[in-house]
Design a protein around this motif. Structure first.
Motif, mmCIF file in Angstrom:
data_model
loop_
_atom_site.group_PDB
_atom_site.id
_atom_site.type_symbol
_atom_site.label_atom_id
_atom_site.label_comp_id
_atom_site.label_asym_id
_atom_site.label_seq_id
_atom_site.Cartn_x
_atom_site.Cartn_y
_atom_site.Cartn_z
ATOM 1 N N GLY A 191 0.826 -1.199 0.000
ATOM 2 C CA GLY A 191 0.000 0.000 0.000
ATOM 3 C C GLY A 191 0.865 1.255 0.000
ATOM 4 N N THR A 192 0.214 2.390 0.068
ATOM 5 C CA THR A 192 0.914 3.677 0.017
ATOM 6 C C THR A 192 1.106 4.206 1.433
ATOM 7 O OG1 THR A 192 -0.143 4.171 -2.097
ATOM 8 C CG2 THR A 192 0.849 6.008 -0.906
ATOM 9 N N PRO A 193 2.355 4.282 1.905
ATOM 10 C CA PRO A 193 2.595 4.830 3.255
ATOM 11 C C PRO A 193 2.104 6.269 3.362
ATOM 12 C CG PRO A 193 4.531 3.680 2.449
ATOM 13 C CD PRO A 193 3.609 3.791 1.273
ATOM 14 N N ARG A 194 1.548 6.618 4.486
ATOM 15 C CA ARG A 194 1.050 7.970 4.716
ATOM 16 C C ARG A 194 1.036 8.247 6.212
ATOM 17 N NH1 ARG A 194 -3.206 4.698 3.470
ATOM 18 N NH2 ARG A 194 -5.029 4.699 4.878
ATOM 19 N N GLN A 195 0.798 9.497 6.530
ATOM 20 C CA GLN A 195 0.766 9.906 7.935
ATOM 21 C C GLN A 195 -0.470 9.314 8.626
ATOM 22 O OE1 GLN A 195 3.275 11.693 9.204
ATOM 23 N NE2 GLN A 195 2.462 11.631 11.296
ATOM 24 N N LEU A 196 -0.259 8.737 9.811
ATOM 25 C CA LEU A 196 -1.343 8.120 10.562
ATOM 26 C C LEU A 196 -1.487 8.830 11.910
ATOM 27 C CD1 LEU A 196 -0.448 4.364 9.931
ATOM 28 C CD2 LEU A 196 -2.165 5.724 8.738
ATOM 29 N N PRO A 197 -2.621 8.651 12.581
ATOM 30 C CA PRO A 197 -2.762 9.202 13.931
ATOM 31 C C PRO A 197 -1.660 8.681 14.852
ATOM 32 C CG PRO A 197 -4.897 8.505 13.102
ATOM 33 C CD PRO A 197 -3.877 8.032 12.111
ATOM 34 N N SER A 198 -1.217 9.525 15.768
ATOM 35 C CA SER A 198 -0.089 9.165 16.636
ATOM 36 C C SER A 198 -0.379 7.907 17.454
ATOM 37 C CB SER A 198 0.237 10.330 17.571
ATOM 38 O OG SER A 198 -0.900 10.671 18.361
ATOM 39 N N GLY A 199 -1.645 7.724 17.882
ATOM 40 C CA GLY A 199 -1.974 6.524 18.649
ATOM 41 C C GLY A 199 -1.835 5.260 17.823
ATOM 42 N N VAL A 200 -2.246 5.321 16.568
ATOM 43 C CA VAL A 200 -2.119 4.170 15.676
ATOM 44 C C VAL A 200 -0.642 3.891 15.383
ATOM 45 C CG1 VAL A 200 -2.661 3.290 13.370
ATOM 46 C CG2 VAL A 200 -4.394 4.549 14.671
ATOM 47 N N GLU A 201 0.139 4.952 15.165
ATOM 48 C CA GLU A 201 1.583 4.792 14.892
ATOM 49 C C GLU A 201 2.279 4.093 16.062
ATOM 50 O OE1 GLU A 201 3.711 6.328 12.404
ATOM 51 O OE2 GLU A 201 2.304 7.547 11.255
ATOM 52 N N LEU A 202 2.026 4.577 17.273
ATOM 53 C CA LEU A 202 2.677 3.987 18.443
ATOM 54 C C LEU A 202 2.226 2.549 18.662
ATOM 55 C CD1 LEU A 202 4.453 4.237 20.965
ATOM 56 C CD2 LEU A 202 2.464 5.184 22.171
ATOM 57 N N THR A 203 0.925 2.302 18.480
ATOM 58 C CA THR A 203 0.412 0.939 18.675
ATOM 59 C C THR A 203 1.048 -0.028 17.679
ATOM 60 O OG1 THR A 203 -1.695 1.794 19.496
ATOM 61 C CG2 THR A 203 -1.683 -0.462 18.688
ATOM 62 N N ALA A 204 1.142 0.374 16.419
ATOM 63 C CA ALA A 204 1.752 -0.499 15.410
ATOM 64 C C ALA A 204 3.208 -0.799 15.755
ATOM 65 C CB ALA A 204 1.651 0.168 14.041
#
Length: 401
Positions: free
Chosen positions: A292-305
């Motif tokens: 997929g195409t990387p893009r900016q995500l919500p900070s909570g989703v970024e940290l969880t991943a």
């Protein structure tokens, strides 16, 4: 004055008794004056009725309902025995006011009814003594009803105000309890979040350091260069762990910045590359792919991943065995982020995941589920067919309602 006021509030019956004595004294003077003018002794029954009325004043706050019945009975005896109105009858107004301030419904209604009929009954009993005529008698009766009605209304107004203030106090107490409960919940949530962060930081970095230290000790004599590289990895990993620990301590100590004047930023999806490179340097084979195409995500989703991948690779090193390999897949969807982490090792003992990920030795899977739940996602963790372990997560871009 304040001390006197406090003393009077602490001794209400004493205050009422004082006024009862004053009322009886005034009544006694009136009865004695009337008897001397008529050249006779004061009537004993009249004195007894005055004492009964004054006693009701003295005990009005200790037993208001009983005193209401007592003054009503005294008033009926006064009507039947033709004892004319006297100063002690003022006790009826006081008792009616007192009963109206309380929440006893029958007593309040009885006091109102008694106050409304007291004046008409008195006029019917002693109207011959008045020369005011029919209209004058009616007007006088209405005028005499007013004090009884005012006494009851004043008492009822005080009861309403007390109930209102009690409701305000109860609401304030309830709000205070709710604030305390919310504060406790917030503290518990913050402690759980910090515990998850500490677990992720310590479990991952310490496991890397242990693996590198074991490898360095093993090749120290045969391959000094590899041992040196392992020690450098240990040093870098230790510094990274210290940096993240300072960030957590900065959260705990409000207003105390970490070294360099700022807190260390939260890890995100882009730093998963560095995480996997670190694992590869520690000797773990990792296949990494982004779809997929990387893009900016919500900070909570970024940290969880990041934390899910970190914990999954840590579990692979701890439980996968010496020759285990892992694969990491990150998939960018239109409405979320998918994660798939698998390994081909021997897998963790069944007790580690059968009850959510806690067996007394670790809380990694519990932490994963909590993180995923906080962003409204789903997590599936368990052994995969053919051996190894699989962790699959779907993190929506918007939390579920």
């Amino acid at each position: 004055m304040q001390r006197l006021y406090d003393f009077l509030r602490r001794h209400p019956t004493g205050v009422d008794s004082f006024w009862a004595v004053v009322l009886f004294a005034v009544t006694a003077v009136g009865l004695a004056t009337e008897a001397s003018q008529e050249s006779r002794d004061p009537d004993v029954l009249t004195v007894i009725l005055a004492l009964v009325q004054c006693l009701a004043v003295a005990l009005r706050r200790r037993a208001p309902e009983q005193m209401l019945l007592l003054v009503a009975a005294g008033g009926l005896v006064q009507l039947i025995t033709d004892n004319d109105v006297m100063v002690a009858n003022f006790a009826m107004l006081v008792v009616i006011y007192t009963v109206a301030t309380r929440d006893v419904t029958w007593a309040r209604r009885f006091a109102l009814a008694g106050g409304l009929v007291a004046a008409p009954l008195a006029q019917l009993r002693w109207h011959e003594d008045n020369d005011t005529g029919t209209l004058g008698t009616i007007l006088l009766t209405g005028f005499m009803i007013v004090p009884f009605l005012l006494a009851w209304v004043m008492g009822d107004s005080l009861r309403t105000r007390r109930a209102y203030f009690a409701q305000l106090e109860e609401r304030a107490t309830r709000l205070e309890q709710e604030r305390e409960a919310q504060a406790k919940v917030a503290v518990a949530a913050e402690r759980a979040r910090i515990a998850r962060e500490l677990h992720d930081v310590v479990a991952h970095n310490v496991s890397v350091m242990v693996v590198q230290a074991d490898g360095a000790a093993y090749v120290m004599d045969q391959a000094p260069d590899q041992a040196k590289k392992a020690l450098e990895t240990i040093s870098g990993t230790g510094r990274q762990a210290l940096a993240e620990m300072r960030r957590l301590l900065g959260v705990l100590r409000t207003g105390e910045p970490a070294e360099g004047g700022e807190y260390v930023p939260q890890p995100d999806v882009e730093q998963i590359d560095d995480l996997i490179a670190q694992c590869r340097e520690a000797g773990l084979t990792v296949d990494f792919k982004v779809e997929g195409t990387p893009r900016q995500l919500p900070s909570g989703v970024e940290l969880t991943a990041y934390r899910i991948v970190q914990e999954a690779l840590t579990n692979t090193r701890k439980h996968g065995g010496p020759n285990a390999g892992a694969s990491v897949r990150i998939v960018y969807f239109d409405d979320g982020l998918g994660l798939l982490v698998e390994d081909d090792g021997k897998g963790a003992p069944h007790e580690l995941y059968e009850d959510g990920g806690a067996d007394g030795r670790g809380h990694g899977l519990i932490g994963m589920r909590e993180r995923v739940g906080m962003v409204g996602g789903t997590l599936d963790a368990g052994p995969r067919p053919g051996g190894g372990f699989r962790i699959s997560a779907l993190l929506p871009l918007k939390p579920a309602h």
